[in-house]
Write a protein that holds these residues in place. Structure first.
Motif, PDB file in Angstrom:
ATOM      1  N   TRP A  91     -32.504  67.581  67.766  1.00 50.35           N
ATOM      2  CA  TRP A  91     -33.344  68.107  66.692  1.00 50.35           C
ATOM      3  C   TRP A  91     -33.094  67.403  65.362  1.00 50.35           C
ATOM      4  N   THR A  92     -31.855  67.072  65.078  1.00 62.03           N
ATOM      5  CA  THR A  92     -31.501  66.491  63.775  1.00 62.03           C
ATOM      6  C   THR A  92     -31.384  64.971  63.833  1.00 62.03           C
ATOM      7  N   GLU A  93     -30.508  64.456  64.694  1.00 59.11           N
ATOM      8  CA  GLU A  93     -30.241  63.023  64.721  1.00 59.11           C
ATOM      9  C   GLU A  93     -31.410  62.221  65.281  1.00 59.11           C
ATOM     10  N   ALA A  94     -32.131  62.784  66.238  1.00 56.39           N
ATOM     11  CA  ALA A  94     -33.266  62.069  66.834  1.00 56.39           C
ATOM     12  C   ALA A  94     -34.586  62.372  66.132  1.00 56.39           C
ATOM     13  N   VAL A 260     -40.863  58.699  73.229  1.00 52.99           N
ATOM     14  CA  VAL A 260     -40.657  57.318  73.678  1.00 52.99           C
ATOM     15  C   VAL A 260     -39.529  56.671  72.889  1.00 52.99           C
ATOM     16  N   GLN A 261     -39.520  56.875  71.570  1.00 57.67           N
ATOM     17  CA  GLN A 261     -38.439  56.338  70.747  1.00 57.67           C
ATOM     18  C   GLN A 261     -37.104  56.961  71.127  1.00 57.67           C
ATOM     19  N   LEU A 262     -37.120  58.265  71.429  1.00 56.96           N
ATOM     20  CA  LEU A 262     -35.892  58.939  71.835  1.00 56.96           C
ATOM     21  C   LEU A 262     -35.384  58.395  73.163  1.00 56.96           C
ATOM     22  N   ALA A 263     -36.293  58.139  74.113  1.00 59.94           N
ATOM     23  CA  ALA A 263     -35.884  57.593  75.404  1.00 59.94           C
ATOM     24  C   ALA A 263     -35.255  56.217  75.248  1.00 59.94           C
ATOM     25  N   VAL A 264     -35.806  55.414  74.347  1.00 58.89           N
ATOM     26  CA  VAL A 264     -35.259  54.069  74.143  1.00 58.89           C
ATOM     27  C   VAL A 264     -33.891  54.133  73.473  1.00 58.89           C
ATOM     28  N   SER A 265     -33.806  54.893  72.374  1.00 63.05           N
ATOM     29  CA  SER A 265     -32.560  54.947  71.614  1.00 63.05           C
ATOM     30  C   SER A 265     -31.441  55.651  72.380  1.00 63.05           C
ATOM     31  N   GLN A 266     -31.756  56.828  72.981  1.00 64.52           N
ATOM     32  CA  GLN A 266     -30.721  57.554  73.706  1.00 64.52           C
ATOM     33  C   GLN A 266     -30.341  56.836  74.997  1.00 64.52           C
ATOM     34  N   GLY A 267     -31.273  56.077  75.565  1.00 60.69           N
ATOM     35  CA  GLY A 267     -30.943  55.319  76.760  1.00 60.69           C
ATOM     36  C   GLY A 267     -29.916  54.235  76.472  1.00 60.69           C
ATOM     37  N   TYR A 268     -30.062  53.554  75.332  1.00 58.20           N
ATOM     38  CA  TYR A 268     -29.083  52.532  74.953  1.00 58.20           C
ATOM     39  C   TYR A 268     -27.743  53.161  74.588  1.00 58.20           C
ATOM     40  N   LYS A 269     -27.790  54.343  73.977  1.00 61.03           N
ATOM     41  CA  LYS A 269     -26.551  55.017  73.594  1.00 61.03           C
ATOM     42  C   LYS A 269     -25.873  55.707  74.770  1.00 61.03           C
ATOM     43  N   GLY A 270     -26.603  55.922  75.843  1.00 65.49           N
ATOM     44  CA  GLY A 270     -26.066  56.676  76.963  1.00 65.49           C
ATOM     45  C   GLY A 270     -26.049  58.168  76.728  1.00 65.49           C
ATOM     46  N   ASP A 271     -26.827  58.645  75.753  1.00 68.29           N
ATOM     47  CA  ASP A 271     -26.872  60.073  75.422  1.00 68.29           C
ATOM     48  C   ASP A 271     -27.992  60.721  76.229  1.00 68.29           C
ATOM     49  N   LEU A 279     -36.710  66.310  75.660  1.00 72.19           N
ATOM     50  CA  LEU A 279     -37.814  66.454  76.614  1.00 72.19           C
ATOM     51  C   LEU A 279     -38.197  67.922  76.791  1.00 72.19           C
ATOM     52  N   VAL A 280     -37.226  68.790  76.906  1.00 73.50           N
ATOM     53  CA  VAL A 280     -37.512  70.215  77.083  1.00 73.50           C
ATOM     54  C   VAL A 280     -38.127  70.789  75.808  1.00 73.50           C
ATOM     55  N   MET A 281     -37.690  70.320  74.639  1.00 75.15           N
ATOM     56  CA  MET A 281     -38.297  70.772  73.385  1.00 75.15           C
ATOM     57  C   MET A 281     -39.794  70.473  73.349  1.00 75.15           C
ATOM     58  N   ALA A 282     -40.157  69.297  73.791  1.00 75.70           N
ATOM     59  CA  ALA A 282     -41.576  68.927  73.790  1.00 75.70           C
ATOM     60  C   ALA A 282     -42.362  69.664  74.851  1.00 75.70           C
ATOM     61  N   MET A 283     -41.691  70.117  75.895  1.00 76.80           N
ATOM     62  CA  MET A 283     -42.369  70.766  77.009  1.00 76.80           C
ATOM     63  C   MET A 283     -42.580  72.262  76.765  1.00 76.80           C
ATOM     64  N   LEU A 284     -41.695  72.901  76.020  1.00 77.18           N
ATOM     65  CA  LEU A 284     -41.737  74.349  75.862  1.00 77.18           C
ATOM     66  C   LEU A 284     -43.017  74.869  75.203  1.00 77.18           C
ATOM     67  N   PRO A 285     -43.536  74.265  74.125  1.00 74.48           N
ATOM     68  CA  PRO A 285     -44.773  74.804  73.532  1.00 74.48           C
ATOM     69  C   PRO A 285     -45.952  74.815  74.495  1.00 74.48           C
ATOM     70  N   VAL A 286     -46.064  73.801  75.335  1.00 74.12           N
ATOM     71  CA  VAL A 286     -47.173  73.751  76.299  1.00 74.12           C
ATOM     72  C   VAL A 286     -47.032  74.862  77.332  1.00 74.12           C
ATOM     73  N   LEU A 287     -45.814  75.059  77.839  1.00 74.98           N
ATOM     74  CA  LEU A 287     -45.596  76.125  78.807  1.00 74.98           C
ATOM     75  C   LEU A 287     -45.836  77.497  78.193  1.00 74.98           C
ATOM     76  N   ALA A 288     -45.367  77.677  76.958  1.00 77.41           N
ATOM     77  CA  ALA A 288     -45.559  78.967  76.300  1.00 77.41           C
ATOM     78  C   ALA A 288     -47.037  79.263  76.077  1.00 77.41           C
ATOM     79  N   ALA A 289     -47.793  78.253  75.668  1.00 73.89           N
ATOM     80  CA  ALA A 289     -49.223  78.463  75.429  1.00 73.89           C
ATOM     81  C   ALA A 289     -49.953  78.845  76.709  1.00 73.89           C
ATOM     82  N   TYR A 290     -49.612  78.204  77.808  1.00 70.22           N
ATOM     83  CA  TYR A 290     -50.296  78.533  79.058  1.00 70.22           C
ATOM     84  C   TYR A 290     -49.875  79.901  79.580  1.00 70.22           C
TER      85      TYR A 290
END
Length: 307
Positions: A91-94, A260-271, A279-290
């Motif tokens: 939420w903060t660093e990414a 996409v930026q998070l996947a690239v940066s965290q992938g290089y960092k191994g985080d 990913l779950v943060m981005a997925m939750l609003p869609v699930l909640a709305a449905y």
């Protein structure tokens, strides 16, 4: 097959000979067996489909609370403890908070504009006969079949010449134009199913066309508005191609660009734990709305079948 013979009642004065009809006494057992087998097969397919859809979602949520060593060491086991630091780090660093805010502004503005403009256009096309009605309607239908990939380059130059490149309101206008064809197509068919007697009674009472639309017809079309609103919300929330081309400012990225930026940066960092949390943060609003509006979605899809 056993049958029972019943005599039809005959008036006393007719003198017509009594006719005998054959009525089946029981449903054949073969039809019962076929119906049972078909129900079992359909329920089995639904259970398998639900398992295939739900399990990846549950696994992603479970993985977002693990540390990196547990993700690779025991990917299918439950987390030893809940690592909420993964969520705070994403939420903060990414910068997921900034991506969320930009996405809410873009999707919220475009969703309101799409529903207002689309419902007005659909109401006119469904209720009024005028020269060019069908031509305009088929123009909207043609917009649904036009691939967005073919419009990216001219759309970029149009938005750039209007001074709307890398702006929130420019992306809102593009989203509205992108979603209008399907919205008009869906709501036109829905408005045609609504009774005309209510609108005629409003006109007799002295209501104007504007008042009749906003105070009478639009509330009656609430199931259709909710259904098409959910579809547009899902499409606009997950839209990636348009913001990638029209929104290159890092400070105004939407959630799909941020992932996409998070996947690239965290992938290089191994985080990887932070990546799953985002990913779950981005997925939750869609699930909640449905989940919240699933009943309205079903009502809107089936309302057109009933007159």
């Amino acid at each position: 097959m056993k049958t029972t013979e019943t005599s039809a009642p005959v008036p006393a004065e007719s003198g017509v000979p009594v006719s005998k009809t054959r009525v089946p006494a029981e449903v054949p057992s073969r039809e019962k067996k076929e119906g049972t087998v078909l129900n079992a097969f359909s329920h089995g397919i639904l259970i398998i489909w639900a398992f295939m859809v739900v399990m990846p979602l549950l696994w992603a949520v479970m993985t977002s609370f693990k540390d990196d060593s547990s993700i690779f060491g025991s990917p299918w086991s439950l987390p030893d403890k809940l690592h909420f630091s993964n969520w705070s780090r994403a939420w903060t660093e990414a910068n997921m908070s900034d991506y969320f805010l930009n996405t809410i502004l873009v999707v919220g503005g475009s969703l309101v504009g799409t529903l207002v403009l689309g419902s007005m256009a659909a109401y006119v096309l469904a209720r009024f006969d005028f020269p060019g009605n069908r031509f305009i309607y088929y123009l909207f239908i043609g917009g649904m079949s036009f691939p967005i990939m073919l419009a990216l380059v001219p759309l970029f130059y149009v938005v750039n010449n209007m001074g709307l490149l890398n702006t929130i309101h420019g992306l809102i206008l593009v989203y509205i134009a992108y979603s209008l064809p399907f919205t008009v197509f869906f709501l036109t068919a829905f408005f045609r199913t609504l009774p005309t007697s209510v609108a005629e009674a409003a006109f007799v009472d002295g209501a104007s066309h504007t008042r009749t639309f906003f105070q009478i017809m639009l509330p009656m079309a609430k199931p259709g508005l909710v259904s098409v609103g959910i579809f547009n919300f899902l499409g606009q929330w997950n839209q990636y191609m348009l913001p990638t081309v029209l929104n290159t400012d890092p400070d105004k990225r939407v959630l799909t660009q941020g992932l996409v930026q998070l996947a690239v940066s965290q992938g290089y960092k191994g985080d990887w734990s932070g990546l799953f949390a985002g990913l779950v943060m981005a997925m939750l609003p869609v699930l909640a709305a449905y989940i919240v509006f699933q009943r309205q979605v079903v009502q809107g899809l089936t309302a057109g079948a009933l007159k």
